[in-house]
Design a protein around this motif. Structure first.
Motif, PDB file in Angstrom:
ATOM      1  N   UNK A 177       0.882  -1.173   0.000  1.00  0.00           N
ATOM      2  CA  UNK A 177       0.000   0.000   0.000  1.00  0.00           C
ATOM      3  C   UNK A 177       0.916   1.218   0.000  1.00  0.00           C
ATOM      4  N   UNK A 178       1.082   1.843  -1.148  1.00  0.00           N
ATOM      5  CA  UNK A 178       1.986   2.990  -1.242  1.00  0.00           C
ATOM      6  C   UNK A 178       3.395   2.578  -0.885  1.00  0.00           C
ATOM      7  N   UNK A 179       4.049   3.360  -0.027  1.00  0.00           N
ATOM      8  CA  UNK A 179       5.429   3.023   0.328  1.00  0.00           C
ATOM      9  C   UNK A 179       5.538   1.850   1.302  1.00  0.00           C
ATOM     10  N   UNK A 180       4.429   1.443   1.887  1.00  0.00           N
ATOM     11  CA  UNK A 180       4.457   0.355   2.872  1.00  0.00           C
ATOM     12  C   UNK A 180       4.329  -0.997   2.180  1.00  0.00           C
ATOM     13  N   UNK A 181       5.330  -1.846   2.362  1.00  0.00           N
ATOM     14  CA  UNK A 181       5.294  -3.227   1.889  1.00  0.00           C
ATOM     15  C   UNK A 181       5.364  -4.085   3.149  1.00  0.00           C
ATOM     16  N   UNK A 182       4.243  -4.756   3.447  1.00  0.00           N
ATOM     17  CA  UNK A 182       4.071  -5.409   4.736  1.00  0.00           C
ATOM     18  C   UNK A 182       3.750  -6.891   4.516  1.00  0.00           C
ATOM     19  N   UNK A 183       4.304  -7.781   5.346  1.00  0.00           N
ATOM     20  CA  UNK A 183       3.866  -9.176   5.258  1.00  0.00           C
ATOM     21  C   UNK A 183       2.335  -9.231   5.410  1.00  0.00           C
ATOM     22  N   UNK A 184       1.664  -9.938   4.531  1.00  0.00           N
ATOM     23  CA  UNK A 184       0.208  -9.979   4.521  1.00  0.00           C
ATOM     24  C   UNK A 184      -0.429 -10.258   5.866  1.00  0.00           C
ATOM     25  N   UNK A 185       0.024 -11.305   6.597  1.00  0.00           N
ATOM     26  CA  UNK A 185      -0.594 -11.589   7.887  1.00  0.00           C
ATOM     27  C   UNK A 185      -0.436 -10.462   8.908  1.00  0.00           C
ATOM     28  N   UNK A 186       0.530  -9.549   8.690  1.00  0.00           N
ATOM     29  CA  UNK A 186       0.745  -8.412   9.594  1.00  0.00           C
ATOM     30  C   UNK A 186       0.068  -7.146   9.094  1.00  0.00           C
ATOM     31  N   UNK A 187      -0.519  -7.199   7.895  1.00  0.00           N
ATOM     32  CA  UNK A 187      -1.090  -5.991   7.308  1.00  0.00           C
ATOM     33  C   UNK A 187      -2.217  -5.402   8.155  1.00  0.00           C
ATOM     34  N   UNK A 188      -3.059  -6.235   8.757  1.00  0.00           N
ATOM     35  CA  UNK A 188      -4.178  -5.740   9.552  1.00  0.00           C
ATOM     36  C   UNK A 188      -3.732  -4.834  10.676  1.00  0.00           C
ATOM     37  N   UNK A 189      -2.741  -5.277  11.423  1.00  0.00           N
ATOM     38  CA  UNK A 189      -2.225  -4.459  12.523  1.00  0.00           C
ATOM     39  C   UNK A 189      -1.638  -3.153  11.999  1.00  0.00           C
ATOM     40  N   UNK A 190      -0.876  -3.249  10.916  1.00  0.00           N
ATOM     41  CA  UNK A 190      -0.280  -2.056  10.306  1.00  0.00           C
ATOM     42  C   UNK A 190      -1.372  -1.082   9.858  1.00  0.00           C
ATOM     43  N   UNK A 191      -2.375  -1.577   9.141  1.00  0.00           N
ATOM     44  CA  UNK A 191      -3.444  -0.719   8.615  1.00  0.00           C
ATOM     45  C   UNK A 191      -4.271  -0.106   9.742  1.00  0.00           C
ATOM     46  N   UNK A 250      -7.297 -23.883  -0.107  1.00  0.00           N
ATOM     47  CA  UNK A 250      -7.830 -22.565   0.252  1.00  0.00           C
ATOM     48  C   UNK A 250      -7.223 -21.474  -0.621  1.00  0.00           C
ATOM     49  N   UNK A 251      -8.085 -20.611  -1.142  1.00  0.00           N
ATOM     50  CA  UNK A 251      -7.641 -19.446  -1.909  1.00  0.00           C
ATOM     51  C   UNK A 251      -7.308 -18.315  -0.940  1.00  0.00           C
ATOM     52  N   UNK A 252      -6.054 -17.804  -1.060  1.00  0.00           N
ATOM     53  CA  UNK A 252      -5.634 -16.670  -0.239  1.00  0.00           C
ATOM     54  C   UNK A 252      -4.738 -15.764  -1.080  1.00  0.00           C
ATOM     55  N   UNK A 253      -4.578 -14.556  -0.596  1.00  0.00           N
ATOM     56  CA  UNK A 253      -3.762 -13.565  -1.304  1.00  0.00           C
ATOM     57  C   UNK A 253      -2.285 -13.890  -1.096  1.00  0.00           C
ATOM     58  N   UNK A 254      -1.556 -14.007  -2.214  1.00  0.00           N
ATOM     59  CA  UNK A 254      -0.102 -14.175  -2.169  1.00  0.00           C
ATOM     60  C   UNK A 254       0.579 -12.818  -2.322  1.00  0.00           C
ATOM     61  N   UNK A 255      -0.014 -11.942  -3.137  1.00  0.00           N
ATOM     62  CA  UNK A 255       0.530 -10.598  -3.347  1.00  0.00           C
ATOM     63  C   UNK A 255      -0.612  -9.644  -3.645  1.00  0.00           C
ATOM     64  N   UNK A 256      -0.638  -8.540  -2.912  1.00  0.00           N
ATOM     65  CA  UNK A 256      -1.586  -7.463  -3.199  1.00  0.00           C
ATOM     66  C   UNK A 256      -0.795  -6.185  -3.437  1.00  0.00           C
ATOM     67  N   UNK A 257      -1.127  -5.504  -4.537  1.00  0.00           N
ATOM     68  CA  UNK A 257      -0.565  -4.193  -4.840  1.00  0.00           C
ATOM     69  C   UNK A 257      -1.742  -3.238  -4.973  1.00  0.00           C
ATOM     70  N   UNK A 258      -1.650  -2.103  -4.319  1.00  0.00           N
ATOM     71  CA  UNK A 258      -2.753  -1.142  -4.275  1.00  0.00           C
ATOM     72  C   UNK A 258      -2.415   0.080  -5.117  1.00  0.00           C
ATOM     73  N   UNK A 259      -3.334   0.450  -6.024  1.00  0.00           N
ATOM     74  CA  UNK A 259      -3.148   1.679  -6.797  1.00  0.00           C
ATOM     75  C   UNK A 259      -3.996   2.784  -6.178  1.00  0.00           C
ATOM     76  N   UNK A 260      -3.655   4.012  -6.457  1.00  0.00           N
ATOM     77  CA  UNK A 260      -4.468   5.163  -6.083  1.00  0.00           C
ATOM     78  C   UNK A 260      -4.728   5.942  -7.357  1.00  0.00           C
ATOM     79  N   UNK A 261      -6.002   6.139  -7.706  1.00  0.00           N
ATOM     80  CA  UNK A 261      -6.376   6.778  -8.962  1.00  0.00           C
ATOM     81  C   UNK A 261      -6.903   8.197  -8.780  1.00  0.00           C
ATOM     82  N   UNK A 262      -7.648   8.443  -7.687  1.00  0.00           N
ATOM     83  CA  UNK A 262      -8.213   9.766  -7.456  1.00  0.00           C
ATOM     84  C   UNK A 262      -8.561   9.948  -5.981  1.00  0.00           C
TER      85      UNK A 262
END
Length: 191
Positions: free
Chosen positions: A60-74, A136-148
């Protein structure tokens, strides 16, 4: 004139199995994306962590976080600036190739500032590589764009015009977790 030979029962069953597998996978993948958004808006770390593989990554932007830790970070980042937010998943496309899928999900985020007067709207996309592992289907990589982005006034919330409406919570006390959901017994906070 010859009559076309009809498909064998075996062929029809194979086509049906293929279709059911695709629809089941597609539904599971969309559920994964939606659970992540719900976890975001309820600050449910366990729910958010559960949609990523153990080695998954979220950018998410400059933050690249291990997925399982993303919730706490966000949660920490959002709570420092906002009092509530909603992540709305709109257009969702998905290309499934065996145990790997590539998805694009449009997201509109509405975040109400701590000042109690302004709301910020963000439009972007989640670009996901989702993998099926151990069934089980889970996210291996998520990249977030910002458009507006855009800002608006939320002072109407304090005007009394919405008195009595249910107010959400950033935890599992939110009425969406109540089982069974009940009109009289489910505790709620109100505006």
């Amino acid at each position: 004139m010859s009559v076309p030979e009809s498909k064998s029962v075996k062929q029809e069953l194979q086509e049906l199995r293929t279709t059911v597998r695709y629809l089941t996978d597609r539904s599971a993948i969309l559920d994964c994306v939606m659970k992540q958004a719900r976890g975001h808006d309820r600050h449910d770390i366990e729910l958010m962590a559960g949609v990523y593989h153990a080695d998954g990554v979220d950018e998410h932007g400059p933050a690249v976080v291990p997925g399982p830790e993303y919730g706490e970070h966000a949660n920490t980042a959002h709570a420092s600036v906002f009092v509530d937010h909603l992540h709305n998943i709109t257009t969702h496309t998905c290309e499934i190739d065996g145990d790997e899928a590539h998805c694009e999900s449009y997201v509109i985020g509405a975040m109400r500032s701590r000042d109690g007067k302004s709301v910020h709207l963000f439009g972007g996309r989640y670009l996901d590589r989702v993998e099926r592992r151990a069934g089980a289907w889970r996210i291996a990589l998520r990249r977030c764009t910002l458009e507006w982005t855009m800002n608006g006034d939320t002072s109407l919330l304090a005007s009394g015009a919405f008195n009595g409406f249910i107010k959400g919570a950033w935890d599992t006390s939110d009425p969406s977790y109540a089982r069974p959901l009940d009109l009289e017994e489910t505790p709620v906070r109100r505006w």
